[in-house]
Scaffold this active site. Structure first.
Site, mmCIF file in Angstrom:
data_model
loop_
_atom_site.group_PDB
_atom_site.id
_atom_site.type_symbol
_atom_site.label_atom_id
_atom_site.label_comp_id
_atom_site.label_asym_id
_atom_site.label_seq_id
_atom_site.Cartn_x
_atom_site.Cartn_y
_atom_site.Cartn_z
ATOM 1 N N TRP A 160 -15.398 -16.281 31.765
ATOM 2 C CA TRP A 160 -14.754 -15.357 30.835
ATOM 3 C C TRP A 160 -15.240 -13.926 31.041
ATOM 4 O O TRP A 160 -14.461 -12.991 31.020
ATOM 5 C CB TRP A 160 -14.938 -15.812 29.390
ATOM 6 C CG TRP A 160 -14.107 -17.026 29.108
ATOM 7 C CD1 TRP A 160 -14.550 -18.269 28.789
ATOM 8 C CD2 TRP A 160 -12.661 -17.122 29.142
ATOM 9 N NE1 TRP A 160 -13.488 -19.128 28.625
ATOM 10 C CE2 TRP A 160 -12.329 -18.449 28.836
ATOM 11 C CE3 TRP A 160 -11.637 -16.220 29.414
ATOM 12 C CZ2 TRP A 160 -10.998 -18.909 28.783
ATOM 13 C CZ3 TRP A 160 -10.315 -16.657 29.370
ATOM 14 C CH2 TRP A 160 -10.012 -17.986 29.054
ATOM 15 N N ASP A 162 -18.011 -10.564 23.577
ATOM 16 C CA ASP A 162 -17.009 -11.614 23.469
ATOM 17 C C ASP A 162 -17.719 -12.833 22.891
ATOM 18 O O ASP A 162 -18.468 -13.516 23.575
ATOM 19 C CB ASP A 162 -16.424 -11.931 24.850
ATOM 20 C CG ASP A 162 -15.449 -13.105 24.811
ATOM 21 O OD1 ASP A 162 -15.231 -13.671 23.712
ATOM 22 O OD2 ASP A 162 -14.897 -13.458 25.868
ATOM 23 N N LYS A 172 -11.688 -21.619 18.867
ATOM 24 C CA LYS A 172 -12.822 -22.420 19.301
ATOM 25 C C LYS A 172 -13.607 -22.898 18.086
ATOM 26 O O LYS A 172 -13.933 -24.053 17.963
ATOM 27 C CB LYS A 172 -13.747 -21.633 20.228
ATOM 28 C CG LYS A 172 -13.053 -20.852 21.339
ATOM 29 C CD LYS A 172 -12.335 -21.740 22.332
ATOM 30 C CE LYS A 172 -11.375 -21.005 23.241
ATOM 31 N NZ LYS A 172 -11.972 -20.131 24.221
HETATM 32 C C1 LIG Z 1 -11.208 -19.108 25.070
HETATM 33 C C2 LIG Z 1 -11.972 -17.900 25.445
HETATM 34 C C3 LIG Z 1 -11.315 -16.703 25.778
HETATM 35 C C4 LIG Z 1 -9.808 -16.575 25.868
HETATM 36 O O1 LIG Z 1 -9.211 -16.579 24.641
HETATM 37 P P1 LIG Z 1 -7.613 -16.464 24.476
HETATM 38 O O2 LIG Z 1 -7.433 -16.532 23.004
HETATM 39 O O3 LIG Z 1 -6.996 -17.609 25.220
HETATM 40 O O4 LIG Z 1 -7.199 -15.160 25.046
HETATM 41 C C5 LIG Z 1 -12.098 -15.604 26.074
HETATM 42 N N1 LIG Z 1 -13.439 -15.665 26.041
HETATM 43 C C6 LIG Z 1 -14.099 -16.805 25.743
HETATM 44 C C7 LIG Z 1 -15.601 -16.808 25.728
HETATM 45 C C8 LIG Z 1 -13.392 -17.956 25.432
HETATM 46 O O5 LIG Z 1 -14.046 -19.082 25.121
#
Ligand SMILES: *Cc1c(COP(=O)(O)O)cnc(C)c1O
Length: 363
Positions: A104, A174, A198
């Site tokens: 990511w 993030d 998540k």
């Molecule tokens: C799932 C995830 C993303 C992507 O998220 P989307 O909602 O599909 O854009 C980005 N960063 C991390 C750490 C993730 O687990």
């Protein structure tokens, strides 16, 4: 409820059963409103109340200081990969700094490069992202517009225990896959973003916590939706927000406050859940090989390999028969990934642990 399995999906992921039950119970008519959450105006009193409560719960859970704003946006964390540099990097005289600890983080970096000058201050790619930078290391350019990192790499299963040192540089995180899994010191951050699917709710809503002073950096020339300043000025009602998603996030935050007694307690439970699985890896005499270096192990995504692809297939098949579902690892790491977010019951982890021990004994 007998047909519910233990769902180890990396995302969209398991939600608390009591949250799903409330959604079902109120789906046709919200109490006191007489219509579904899917049918009411985002500007009406009922939704404004839901929005305000979800926000207040997040402020309480994370102890968000007064000089921060909480936003509910769309576009997922992927849009944040772009919105962060569009708002905070455009016009800056120095490159933004990125720590890349997995899939990511690499994607966030690529999007930032489309926007401006970026510097990779650390990249764990040479060891297939099985580790984090040493915690004492500080590599940040003190003139950088921000330092970006990924608190938990969902694919590789590596997680920061504490924030990287950033000095005066705004830290951008993030936090998609460990948001609300433990207490954090929000005042150390400039901006935190997390898609909800998540650990915090359904897909379709993304939470952004931003320090007020950073809003001055958003250019007035930006397309309206892309400007943090607009979303803050309109209190997440610049356009129609993801109303259902905000509603479910509000139920999840209530669950955390009322049924789990907050993030300190949640963290304790998450630690105990993760330890059950990591202990199996460590006591398996090499049968299970964890992907992450022990010091960098994630409490949310436990990643490991078995001695052969064939055994991994058998493992997945037999786990599935025992209602332990969605354990297949991401193709870039292979093997098994058990995602054990907040809402994964202790019982599910114990069942997986027992199955892992038994599987090793018979193979
Ligand atoms: C799932 C995830 C993303 C992507 O998220 P989307 O909602 O599909 O854009 C980005 N960063 C991390 C750490 C993730 O687990």
């Amino acid at each position: 409820m007998t047909d519910r399995v233990f769902n180890f999906s990396p995302g969209p992921a398991v939600l608390p059963l009591s949250v799903l039950q409330q959604v079902r119970q109120n789906m046709i008519a919200l109490p006191g409103v007489g219509c579904s959450i899917l049918e009411i105006s985002h500007r009406g009193a009922a939704f404004l109340d839901i929005l305000a409560r979800a926000k207040a719960d997040l402020v309480e859970l994370l102890r968000i200081p007064d000089n921060y704003r909480v936003l509910f946006l769309q576009g997922g964390s992927r849009l944040q990969f772009s919105m962060v540099p569009i708002n905070l990097l455009r016009g800056a005289s120095q490159p933004a700094d990125y720590i890349v600890t997995g899939s990511w983080g690499s994607k966030a970096l690529l999007e930032a490069k489309r926007e401006g000058e970026v510097r990779t201050v650390w990249d764990g790619g040479s060891s297939n992202y099985d580790r984090l930078p040493p915690s004492h290391e500080s590599f940040v350019n003190q003139e950088a517009p921000y330092l970006h990192f990924t608190s938990n790499e969902t694919v590789q299963g590596v997680q920061f225990r504490s924030e990287p040192a950033a000095g005066q540089v705004p830290l951008v995180c993030d936090a998609s896959s460990d948001f609300l899994s433990r207490p954090i010191s929000v005042e150390r951050y400039g901006l935190i973003y997390a898609c909800a699917q998540k650990n915090a709710g359904p897909s379709g809503v993304t939470i952004v916590v931003i320090r007020e002073d950073l809003l001055d950096r958003s250019s007035h020339q930006l397309p309206g939706y892309l400007s943090y300043r607009n979303h803050v000025q309109e209190d997440s009602l610049y356009n129609t927000p993801p109303t259902f998603g905000v509603y479910v996030v509000g139920l999840v935050t209530r669950w955390l406050l009322d049924e789990t007694s907050g993030l300190g307690r949640m963290d304790e439970i998450n630690r105990r859940k993760a330890k059950q699985l990591y202990d199996v890896l460590d006591n398996s005499e090499g049968f299970y090989r964890g992907h992450a270096q022990p010091a960098c192990r994630s409490q949310m995504n436990v990643t490991f390999r078995l001695p052969s692809d064939e055994l991994e297939q058998t493992f997945l098949r037999q786990a599935h028969e025992r209602k332990l579902h969605n354990l297949k690892g991401h193709r870039s790491v292979g093997g098994i990934r058990a995602s054990i977010y907040n809402a994964m019951p202790f019982e599910g982890v114990t069942m997986l642990r027992d199955f892992m021990q038994e599987f090793r004994d018979t193979h």
